[in-house]
Structures are given as C-alpha cells and as structure tokens.
Enzyme design. Structure first.
Site, PDB file in Angstrom:
ATOM      1  N   GLY A 102       0.791  -1.227   0.000  1.00  0.00           N
ATOM      2  CA  GLY A 102       0.000   0.000   0.000  1.00  0.00           C
ATOM      3  C   GLY A 102       0.819   1.270   0.000  1.00  0.00           C
ATOM      4  O   GLY A 102       0.299   2.349   0.266  1.00  0.00           O
ATOM      5  N   GLU A 110       7.184   5.593  -8.397  1.00  0.00           N
ATOM      6  CA  GLU A 110       8.016   4.699  -9.209  1.00  0.00           C
ATOM      7  C   GLU A 110       7.315   4.364 -10.520  1.00  0.00           C
ATOM      8  O   GLU A 110       6.100   4.108 -10.541  1.00  0.00           O
ATOM      9  CB  GLU A 110       8.308   3.414  -8.431  1.00  0.00           C
ATOM     10  CG  GLU A 110       9.268   2.501  -9.145  1.00  0.00           C
ATOM     11  CD  GLU A 110       9.620   1.267  -8.332  1.00  0.00           C
ATOM     12  OE1 GLU A 110      10.616   0.614  -8.672  1.00  0.00           O
ATOM     13  OE2 GLU A 110       8.885   0.962  -7.373  1.00  0.00           O
ATOM     14  N   ASP A 128       7.176   6.890  -3.206  1.00  0.00           N
ATOM     15  CA  ASP A 128       6.705   5.549  -2.838  1.00  0.00           C
ATOM     16  C   ASP A 128       7.827   4.514  -2.990  1.00  0.00           C
ATOM     17  O   ASP A 128       7.566   3.319  -3.077  1.00  0.00           O
ATOM     18  CB  ASP A 128       5.473   5.151  -3.653  1.00  0.00           C
ATOM     19  CG  ASP A 128       5.785   4.928  -5.126  1.00  0.00           C
ATOM     20  OD1 ASP A 128       6.860   5.378  -5.598  1.00  0.00           O
ATOM     21  OD2 ASP A 128       4.947   4.309  -5.817  1.00  0.00           O
TER      22      ASP A 128
END
Length: 371
Positions: free
Chosen positions: A183, A202, A253
C-alpha cells in the site's frame, strides 16, 4: 463553539481532509424565538459518495446529541425538519463540487442556500469561486440578492482545523516503502494530496522486462534490475532537482536502496557484485530521505492485495518470494547503510485505503514518531 469544534473534528476523522474552515458567524434564531446560532462552513476533500457523506453527517449529529423531531405517517417514522428549534449541532451538505442531484434522499446543491445569509457568508470564506450550477450565480451574487436581512456577524473566536495537528514541516523528504502490495503508493498519494506534497512515484508500469521476469526470473533478472536502477536514478535526479528540499514536502513511494534489496534476491552473486558497483557510482550524489516509512503487512494480506489489484504479471508471485523481500528490507533497515529515521507501521489490522479512520490512525502514528 465546543459543539462546532467537535463536529469539525469528527468530519476530519470520518468524512475527509479538512482543507479550510470559515470564520464563525453569529446570527439570530430563524423560525422561532431562541438564542443566537453560531454558523460555519468547512471545505473538505473526500473519497465518499455524497449519499455516504450525508449518512455520516447524520451519524455525527446523533453522536453529538442531536435529536431530530420524528413524526409517523402510515407507520413510517419520518424526520420533520419543518419544525425549527435549538439543537446542539446541525450539519448540512451544501454542495458536492458542481454536482446537481435531486432524489428522495438528497438534493444538491442544498435547495435553501440562496435564501440564508448565515450560510452564504461563511461559504464565501472557503469557496469564493464556487458558482451555483443551477442558478448560474456566484456566491457573491447570491449573497447580494439574498432576501435574508437578519444580521450575520463574525465572532472573535476561530475553529481549529484538525488537519493542522499533522505537521510534516520538520521532515521535508519522506520515502514510503514496503513489500509488493503493502500500500505504499496509495499512502504516498493520499499524504501528498492532503498536505500539498510533491509526489514522486516509481515508474514500474513502463518497464518492459517486468512481465518477462515473472515468467522467466533467471533469464530476465539482470536486465530487469539494471533497467530499474537506471530509471530510478534518472527519476530521482530529475525530480529532486526541481524541488527545494528546504521548502517543499517531497513524498516518494520508493527509496533508492530498494534497488539493492531486490537485486540481492534476484541476482546471482557475480551479477550482484557488478550491480553494486553501478549502484554506488550512480546514487552517491542523490539526496537521501529524512524519514523512511516501512509498511508491514502479513504475507496473506499482501497476496490478497496483489490478487485484488489484478495485474496479470503479478499473479504468479508466491509467499516465499514475498518473505524473501521482507527479510531483505529488515536487513537493510536494521543496518547502517541509511541515515534516515525509520518508522515502521504495522498494517495487519488496518485498511487505510477504504476506512478513513484507519488512515487517520496511520497519520497519527507517523506524526507522533516524527515529533
């Protein structure tokens, strides 16, 4: 004021991010003789449908002591809002963007906005550019034409925005990491959206080697890891150069050391030695995150999340591979290769994507540890 503050706090906890709150306005009771009312408008961002928002508003009213007058018609209990009276709290959904809706459950925009100065004045504070989608009039025009002549004046006290409890200013660069399906992208997107962060995600979806790797890991491991290494370096170098690390909140992330963690698992010893040399050359000049957030999920939950998001090339991932990745992260986090503050969040019993209160709990865990 206490009733209003409790209501705003519950709106943040149960409905969505509170971007702005108006001044508090005092106005005479309407439709009956009684004490003056205090009125305010909050501007929220939510993932909930308007009908769900309305149900949450009614639930918050009940929890804060609101008792709606109820009459019975043909054995059916019906709320009678034609009866004016004092109440602890009264929550209305004034508008949901520019949505127009007229159903038995909900009318949007609220059908009496244009007739009430105590609504229009605080509404103007938080959404001055909003235009009534049916009347095609701005809030300023609605206020100037409003038939309500009752005096509406701001008071000296202000409500506190619960969003201000979450201060990320001390940590300008936060990397959110975790296993496949943990998540991390969802959390990075939510925090960046709510707190005006610069989001760096990403670009794994564009990697042509990824689907091939899951089919034939031995053949495609090295080209996959090298392509990820090059792309992550290029993205972090380009994106971080555009931001002011002293003024911009940057949320990613992934962290650059993700490359080493995955390469250690997928590559042979000789390939990994060569890979490390490229990594050290490419990444030594990049800025490092100040906070490293690791989202921990059980292997069972990870496999369930992977299945639900439905990427065909991920469906062959097994529990053993995920456990190896987790072990690689633990080795890295417990080592001395990084200088970031590590915050580990156990998501075993939380679903922050679908439950607003779980998301707020994650924010609490983050900001408490950052503080």
């Amino acid at each position: 004021m206490a009733h209003l503050q409790k209501a705003v706090d519950q709106l943040f906890l149960r409905v969505g991010h509170v971007h702005q709150i108006s001044r508090v306005y005092q106005s005479p009771a309407m439709g009956f003789s009684g004490a003056d009312f205090l009125n305010a408008v909050a501007f929220l961002q939510t993932d909930m449908a308007p009908e769900v928002v309305m149900q949450e508003l009614l639930s918050i009213e009940r929890d804060l002591g609101r008792q709606r007058l109820v009459s019975t018609i043909d054995g059916t209990a019906i709320s009678d809002e034609r009866e004016y009276s004092s109440r602890t709290i009264d929550l209305d959904l004034l508008a949901y963007g520019d949505l127009k809706q007229d159903s038995s459950d909900l009318i949007l925009p609220h059908p009496r906005i244009q007739n009430r100065l105590f609504v229009l004045q605080p509404f103007l504070d938080v959404a001055p550019s909003w235009q009534h989608p049916e009347l095609n009039l701005s809030l300023t025009e609605l206020r100037d034409q409003c038939p309500d002549s009752n005096p509406t004046k701001p008071i000296a006290q202000w409500l506190k925005n619960p969003s201000s409890n979450y201060d990320f200013s001390a940590m300008r660069y936060i990397a959110i990491e975790g296993n496949i399906g943990a998540g991390k992208t969802s959390l990075a997107q939510m925090i960046a959206r709510d707190f005006k962060g610069k989001l760096i995600l990403e670009r794994f979806a564009d990697n042509p080697f990824l689907p091939e790797f899951y089919k034939d890991p031995e053949r495609y491991a090295f080209p996959l890891e090298m392509s990820f290494l090059a792309d992550r370096f290029q993205q972090l170098a380009e994106q971080s150069a555009q931001y002011d690390l002293f003024n911009d909140l940057i949320i990613t992330d992934y962290d650059r050391f993700k490359s080493l963690i995955f390469a250690k698992i997928t590559l042979t010893e000789n390939e990994f030695d060569l890979y490390q040399k490229f990594f050290q050359l490419m990444h030594r000049e990049l800025a490092q995150p100040q906070v490293y957030v690791y989202l921990a999920q059980s292997t069972e939950r990870l496999l369930e999340n992977i299945k639900q998001r439905g990427r065909s090339y991920e469906q062959s991932i097994d529990a053993d591979y995920l456990q190896k990745i987790h072990a690689g992260y633990m080795t890295y986090l417990n080592g001395k290769e990084h200088q970031a503050r590590v915050i580990r969040i156990d998501l075993s019993s939380l679903d922050f994507v679908h439950r607003r209160q779980d998301y707020v709990q994650v924010l609490n865990l983050l900001t408490d540890q950052i503080a």
